[in-house]
Structure formats: structure tokens, C-alpha cells
Design a protein around this motif. Structure first.
Motif, PDB file in Angstrom:
ATOM      1  N   LYS A   7       2.117   1.407  -3.844  1.00  0.00           N
ATOM      2  CA  LYS A   7       1.098   1.427  -4.828  1.00  0.00           C
ATOM      3  C   LYS A   7      -0.223   2.295  -4.293  1.00  0.00           C
ATOM      4  O   LYS A   7      -0.913   2.251  -5.370  1.00  0.00           O
ATOM      5  N   GLY A   8      -0.219   2.961  -3.499  1.00  0.00           N
ATOM      6  CA  GLY A   8      -1.120   3.852  -3.096  1.00  0.00           C
ATOM      7  C   GLY A   8      -1.057   5.047  -3.936  1.00  0.00           C
ATOM      8  O   GLY A   8      -0.348   5.397  -4.956  1.00  0.00           O
ATOM      9  N   VAL A   9      -2.069   6.109  -3.754  1.00  0.00           N
ATOM     10  CA  VAL A   9      -2.217   7.190  -4.584  1.00  0.00           C
ATOM     11  C   VAL A   9      -0.806   8.014  -4.283  1.00  0.00           C
ATOM     12  O   VAL A   9      -0.294   8.584  -5.271  1.00  0.00           O
ATOM     13  N   ASP A  10      -0.228   8.106  -2.866  1.00  0.00           N
ATOM     14  CA  ASP A  10       1.004   8.746  -2.974  1.00  0.00           C
ATOM     15  C   ASP A  10       1.759   7.492  -2.290  1.00  0.00           C
ATOM     16  O   ASP A  10       1.526   7.040  -1.494  1.00  0.00           O
ATOM     17  N   GLU A  30       8.971   2.295  -8.144  1.00  0.00           N
ATOM     18  CA  GLU A  30       8.163   3.454  -7.604  1.00  0.00           C
ATOM     19  C   GLU A  30       9.196   4.359  -6.793  1.00  0.00           C
ATOM     20  O   GLU A  30       8.640   5.332  -6.428  1.00  0.00           O
ATOM     21  N   GLU A  36       4.206   6.323   0.173  1.00  0.00           N
ATOM     22  CA  GLU A  36       4.386   6.495   1.702  1.00  0.00           C
ATOM     23  C   GLU A  36       5.703   6.081   2.117  1.00  0.00           C
ATOM     24  O   GLU A  36       5.983   5.107   2.550  1.00  0.00           O
ATOM     25  N   HIS A  64       0.849  -1.280   0.155  1.00  0.00           N
ATOM     26  CA  HIS A  64      -0.064   0.121  -0.059  1.00  0.00           C
ATOM     27  C   HIS A  64       0.865   1.235  -0.096  1.00  0.00           C
ATOM     28  O   HIS A  64       0.512   2.200  -0.501  1.00  0.00           O
TER      29      HIS A  64
END
Length: 317
Positions: free
Chosen positions: A96-99, A139, A101, A93
Motif C-alpha cells: 500500500k506504499g507509494v511504490d 496490487e 515493494e 506497507h
């Protein structure tokens, strides 16, 4: 030194039945969920999930997700993952989340042992059908990425210490703080990611002797951004992991107006390892107990669940 221990007189079938009743009723009985899931160790929770599946033909995690919401759901569902799967879940997460972390990547990869990293990578591959190192590579970027990938290899030497090379390593670290070229940054992260904890203790001492400065202060002075945060996290975790997590919790509670994800992740991940020590360091360093600060910032069943994991002494209330 965890706050959650195996429950005595444990009966997974009875627990599964109680959870079923709490989840299938007209209104979800959240207190029952808290009483059971925060008071059983992870291996017991996994046995409850198995008994639940046998009894109801349903998946407990799915039922928790369907019946709960927001941060309370994150706590209850998080407790149901085995430790390596939970780390994998959090890393996925974070990547691969919006931002992205970055702080989550730092917390996990800077603090886990070779064995924990190996298990986490296996869980990551199984759960998401992709390679953790490849995802970090695609990423993130720069020396921050290189250092994360190095940590994700889980190749730190264990138990070995060589006093004769400690001064040499310290000299390289000191030069890396002066020169700051790409090559020096590579040398810096190679030493911090691959030397054993025992070796690095000596290296940090030698660094102090050579430079008259603590290694953390030197890194903070010379570097910036997430690369700097990651290097400092590695040093702090080698010195004293509970202190590092106490510092991260304090920042998450006070600096960002309660960063829920960080608080949840650290409490769950450390609940059976060193949360008692973390609580102790927190109180020594910040004057208030972790219990007190969570109580002050969280509310409702979410607060009750966090406090149950944190556990408290009478003077904390």
C-alpha cells in the motif's frame, strides 16, 4: 540459532520504568532504549509494553514513534511487534506504499512456514481489516501475483515425500523452462509452492539429472522480472534459508547503497530464529562479517541498534 535470547533475571516493571525515564526526559536517552529493547526477546518486550501501559497509561509504541525518527525509529518500533504482526505490517506497507515493494513480498512469502503464513494473515486482517490475498490480487499482476497468492494460501505439504513422482515433477519443471507458456508457468509455480521441502529436494536432484543444469540457473535463463526472482527465492529458501537471507542482506548493503528497510526487516524478523546461521553464511560467502559491513555503512544510534541485534564475535569488530 537466534542472536536475541530471553534475558535472565527479567523484570518487566523495572524495564518499563527505565524506558519511561528515557522517553519522558528532556532529551530522549536512546542508549537506554537500545540496551533494553535489543536485549530482551519478543515475548519479554510485549510484557514490558504491558507494564509500561499500566504504569504510565500510555502506549509504548506510540511513545517510541513520537520521540524517535528515521531508521532508528523503524528499528525500535519494529522490535515491539509480535513476529506475525511485524510480517503483516511489512506486507501492508509493501503493498500500500507509494511504490509496491516487490522484494519485501518475495522475502516474506517465499520464506515462511504454513503456520507463520496463517498467523500473519490473521494479524493482517486484525490490523488492517482487509484480506492479504485480496490485497495481493489487487496490487500485483500476472504470474508473479498468482505465485504470491499461492504462497499466501499456506498450503504447502509438510513432511511428505514420494520418490516415484519426483522425476515426473522434474520433467514438468524442465518442460516449463523450455516452453514458457502460461500453462507451463502455472505448473511450475504450483509445484514450487505446494510440494513439501523433502519432495522438492528430490525434484531438484532429478531436474539436475534430466537437464544437466541446476534449477536456479535454468529459471534465471528462462524467465525474468519479479516472477523469476520469486521462483529463485522459493528454491533458495527450500535449500538453505540462512544462505538466502545472507545473500539478501549482502545485496541490500552493497547493491543499493544500503537499503535500510531490507536490512532492518531481515535483522528483526530473523533475530530469534536463525540470525546466527545467517551471520555464519554471510562470512563464509562474502569474506567480511555482517557486523563489519553494517558498521561500515550505518552510523549513530541506528548503527548501534543494528549491531546490538546482529551481535558479533570479537573478530568481527
Amino acid at each position: 540459532q537466534g542472536t536475541i535470547l530471553p534475558a535472565p533475571n527479567f523484570n518487566p516493571i523495572m524495564d518499563a520504568q527505565l524506558l519511561g525515564g528515557a522517553l519522558q526526559g528532556i532529551s530522549c536517552e536512546k542508549d537506554v532504549l537500545i540496551d533494553i529493547l535489543t536485549q530482551r526477546c519478543n515475548s519479554q518486550r510485549l510484557m514490558i509494553a504491558e507494564a509500561y501501559r499500566d504504569m504510565y497509561g500510555r502506549d509504548l509504541i506510540t511513545d517510541l514513534k513520537e520521540n524517535l525518527s528515521h531508521h532508528f525509529k523503524a528499528v525500535m518500533v519494529g522490535l515491539m511487534y509480535p513476529p506475525a504482526s511485524y510480517d503483516a505490517h511489512e506486507l501492508w506497507h509493501a503493498l500500500k506504499g507509494v511504490d509496491i515493494e516487490e522484494k519485501c513480498l518475495i522475502d516474506i512469502l517465499a520464506s515462511r512456514s504454513n503456520m507463520e503464513i496463517f498467523q500473519m494473515k490473521e494479524a493482517y486482517l486484525m490490523q488492517y481489516n482487509t484480506d492479504l490475498q485480496q490485497d495481493i490480487d489487487s496490487e500485483t499482476s500476472g504470474h508473479f501475483r498468482d505465485t504470491l497468492i499461492n504462497l499466501a494460501q499456506g498450503t504447502r505439504m509438510e513432511g511428505y515425500a514420494d520418490p516415484s513422482t519426483a522425476a515426473q515433477d522434474a520433467m514438468i519443471l524442465w518442460e516449463a523452462c523450455q516452453q514458457k507458456t502460461g500453462e507451463h508457468k502455472n505448473m511450475l509455480q504450483m509445484i514450487l509452492c505446494n510440494r513439501s521441502h523433502q519432495q522438492l529436494w528430490m525434484v531438484f536432484q532429478e531436474f539436475q539429472n534430466i537437464s544437466g543444469q541446476d534449477i536456479v540457473d535454468a529459471i534465471n535463463e528462462c524467465y525474468d522480472g519479479y516472477f523469476q526472482e520469486l521462483l529463485v527465492a522459493i528454491v533458495l529458501c527450500i535449500r538453505d534459508k540462512p544462505s538466502y537471507f545472507a545473500y539478501r542482506l549482502y545485496n541490500a548493503i552493497h547493491d543499493f547503497g544500503f537499503h535500510n528497510k531490507t536490512v532492518i526487516r531481515i535483522l528483526i524478523a530473523r533475530s530469534e530464529i536463525d540470525l546466527m546461521n545467517i551471520r555464519q553464511r554471510y562470512k563464509e560467502r562474502y569474506g567480511k562479517s555482517l557486523f563489519h559491513d553494517i558498521k561500515h555503512f550505518a552510523s549513530g544510534h541506528y548503527e548501534s541498534a543494528l549491531l546490538a541485534i546482529c551481535a558479533g564475535d570479537t573478530e568481527d569488530y
